[in-house]
Scaffold this active site. Structure first.
Site, short mmCIF file in Angstrom:
data_model
loop_
_atom_site.label_atom_id
_atom_site.label_comp_id
_atom_site.label_asym_id
_atom_site.label_seq_id
_atom_site.Cartn_x
_atom_site.Cartn_y
_atom_site.Cartn_z
N ASP A 9 0.85 -1.20 0.00
CA ASP A 9 0.00 0.00 0.00
C ASP A 9 0.88 1.25 0.00
O ASP A 9 0.85 2.06 0.94
CB ASP A 9 -0.95 0.01 1.21
CG ASP A 9 -0.22 0.05 2.55
OD1 ASP A 9 -0.82 0.56 3.53
OD2 ASP A 9 0.94 -0.40 2.63
N ASP A 14 6.75 1.25 1.85
CA ASP A 14 6.48 0.22 0.83
C ASP A 14 7.33 0.50 -0.41
O ASP A 14 7.89 -0.41 -1.02
CB ASP A 14 5.01 0.25 0.39
CG ASP A 14 4.03 0.08 1.52
OD1 ASP A 14 3.85 1.03 2.31
OD2 ASP A 14 3.45 -1.01 1.63
N ASN A 39 -2.51 2.77 3.39
CA ASN A 39 -1.99 4.10 3.74
C ASN A 39 -2.82 5.21 3.07
O ASN A 39 -3.07 6.26 3.67
CB ASN A 39 -0.54 4.23 3.27
CG ASN A 39 0.41 3.44 4.15
OD1 ASN A 39 0.26 3.42 5.37
ND2 ASN A 39 1.36 2.75 3.53
N THR A 125 2.99 -6.06 2.63
CA THR A 125 3.49 -4.95 3.45
C THR A 125 2.39 -3.92 3.73
O THR A 125 2.67 -2.77 4.09
CB THR A 125 4.67 -4.23 2.75
OG1 THR A 125 4.19 -3.66 1.52
CG2 THR A 125 5.81 -5.19 2.47
N PHE A 167 -0.91 -0.60 12.41
CA PHE A 167 -1.80 -0.14 11.33
C PHE A 167 -2.25 -1.25 10.39
O PHE A 167 -3.44 -1.40 10.13
CB PHE A 167 -1.08 0.96 10.53
CG PHE A 167 -1.87 1.50 9.38
CD1 PHE A 167 -1.64 1.05 8.09
CD2 PHE A 167 -2.87 2.46 9.58
CE1 PHE A 167 -2.38 1.55 7.02
CE2 PHE A 167 -3.61 2.96 8.52
CZ PHE A 167 -3.37 2.49 7.23
N ASN A 168 -1.32 -2.04 9.82
CA ASN A 168 -1.70 -3.02 8.80
C ASN A 168 -2.72 -4.02 9.34
O ASN A 168 -3.63 -4.43 8.63
CB ASN A 168 -0.47 -3.78 8.29
CG ASN A 168 0.39 -2.92 7.40
OD1 ASN A 168 -0.06 -1.91 6.87
ND2 ASN A 168 1.66 -3.30 7.26
N HIS A 241 9.75 0.31 8.11
CA HIS A 241 8.96 -0.89 8.37
C HIS A 241 9.07 -1.93 7.24
O HIS A 241 9.59 -3.02 7.42
CB HIS A 241 7.48 -0.54 8.51
CG HIS A 241 7.16 0.51 9.52
ND1 HIS A 241 7.23 0.32 10.89
CD2 HIS A 241 6.73 1.79 9.36
CE1 HIS A 241 6.86 1.42 11.52
NE2 HIS A 241 6.55 2.33 10.63
N ASP A 242 8.52 -1.59 6.08
CA ASP A 242 8.30 -2.59 5.04
C ASP A 242 9.58 -3.16 4.42
O ASP A 242 9.62 -4.36 4.11
CB ASP A 242 7.40 -2.01 3.94
CG ASP A 242 6.02 -1.66 4.48
OD1 ASP A 242 5.38 -0.75 3.94
OD2 ASP A 242 5.60 -2.29 5.48
O1 RIB Z 1 2.50 0.25 10.75
C1 RIB Z 1 3.38 0.39 9.66
C2 RIB Z 1 2.77 -0.17 8.42
O2 RIB Z 1 1.59 0.54 8.10
C3 RIB Z 1 3.68 -0.02 7.19
O3 RIB Z 1 3.44 -1.07 6.30
C4 RIB Z 1 3.24 1.27 6.59
O4 RIB Z 1 3.48 1.35 5.18
C5 RIB Z 1 1.76 1.20 6.84
O5 RIB Z 1 1.19 0.41 5.82
CA CA Z 2 2.82 -0.57 4.00
#
Ligand code: RIB
Ligand code: CA
Length: 316
Positions: A9, A14, A39, A125, A167-168, A241-242
């Site tokens: 996303d 990403d 996102n 991701t 979040f994901n 993160h990703d």
């Molecule tokens: O919490 C971080 C994640 O949420 C990452 O994948 C960021 O791109 C968002 O998608």
């Molecule tokens: Ca992401």
């Protein structure tokens, strides 16, 4: 050669994960990039994925648009973190890389059923809506999946989008529950490890010093992306993160993990999307995840810089 499908996303992080994977065509056969709403809405995540393919001069990459909404909940997005475009920090343009006709879920099902058993690595991701929808629609795809290496969840770090959820997972907890119960090997990069790879000023400067258009774009995105985390956590630099997922596939020795059960809260409004990580095996819940809790951050950024330097050669 590892066959992979990256479900994402974009999102600046990403985007960096995509550029990391695209830099190693001798290691990854990217059979498709599938975009999901997260996102930012789907119309932007699919366009952003194609912009990144253009940046990488890989306009031949197959990019598919997937689910515009989570399986049961209303979509929540994160423009406050990623900006209105989703990849603020770089110039936005209409990409050459085409959008494939097929829906991402149809592509995932078709590609997996056509692949040998246990041959494809899934790298989600973003929210897990596309992956879970494919599994629910055609459970037979699972025997063609080698492993799932995903970014999502949190244990000691707590939540980043609610007090207890990352979040994901929070965006689509029902999808996450399907994936964590699917029975295929999962490696999960939660906030506990991704918060160890902060894109500090020095690290962004080292990327900028590579002096090629892709490295410049990454430096620009990270310079934008860090401001939210700096304000929220007082940290210096945004967590990458990703890219941890791709870095793990390239150099697993950079990471430390522990086999345990990860279960997802899908009912409680207070804690929905929480990943209950049974790190100390205090329940008899089945082991389903290699939960990553540590990374060699210096080694991670050396790998990232090496990958971005490859774009200098290809730009030459
Ligand atoms: O919490 C971080 C994640 O949420 C990452 O994948 C960021 O791109 C968002 O998608
Ligand atoms: Ca992401």
């Amino acid at each position: 050669m590892r066959e992979i499908i990256i479900d994402c996303d974009p999102g600046q992080d990403d985007a960096v994960a995509l550029l990391l994977a695209l830099a190693y065509p001798e290691t990854f056969e990217i059979i498709g990039i599938t975009a999901v709403a997260g996102n930012v809405p789907l119309s932007l995540t699919e366009r952003n994925a194609r912009i990144i393919c253009d940046l990488a001069k890989r306009e031949d990459t197959r990019v598919f648009a997937g689910c515009a909404q989570p399986m049961k909940r209303a979509l929540c997005t994160a423009e406050a973190v990623h900006g209105k475009t989703g990849i603020d920090g770089i110039e936005i343009f209409e990409p050459e890389t085409p959008l494939e006709e097929a829906h991402a879920v149809d592509f995932i099902i078709e590609a997996l059923l056509a692949a040998p058993a246990h041959s494809v690595t899934l790298v989600p991701t973003g929210p897990l809506t596309n992956i879970a929808t494919a599994i629910e629609r055609e459970p037979g795809v699972l025997e063609h999946v080698d492993e799932i290496v995903l970014m999502g969840g949190a244990m000691r770090e707590g939540g980043n989008f609610s007090p207890s959820a990352e979040f994901n997972i929070l965006v689509d907890p029902h999808a996450a529950d399907i994936v964590f119960r699917c029975g295929r090997p999962i490696t999960a990069m939660g906030l506990d490890v991704t918060h160890q790879v902060l894109s500090t000023r020095e690290r962004v400067a080292a990327i900028r010093a590579l002096k090629n258009p892709v490295a410049d774009a990454v430096a620009g995105m990270l310079s934008f992306f860090h401001r939210h985390d700096a304000a929220k956590y007082g940290s210096e630099g945004a967590p990458l993160h990703d890219p941890c997922t791709i870095a793990y596939l390239l150099q697993p020795e950079l990471f430390a993990g522990r086999q345990c059960n990860v279960s997802v809260e899908t009912e409680s409004e207070l804690t929905i999307g929480h990943t209950a990580v049974d790190f100390w095996h205090v329940t008899d819940r089945p082991i389903n995840t290699n939960w990553i809790y540590q990374v060699d951050a210096h080694g991670f950024y050396s790998l990232l810089n090496e990958s971005l330097a490859r774009y200098s050669e290809s730009a030459a």
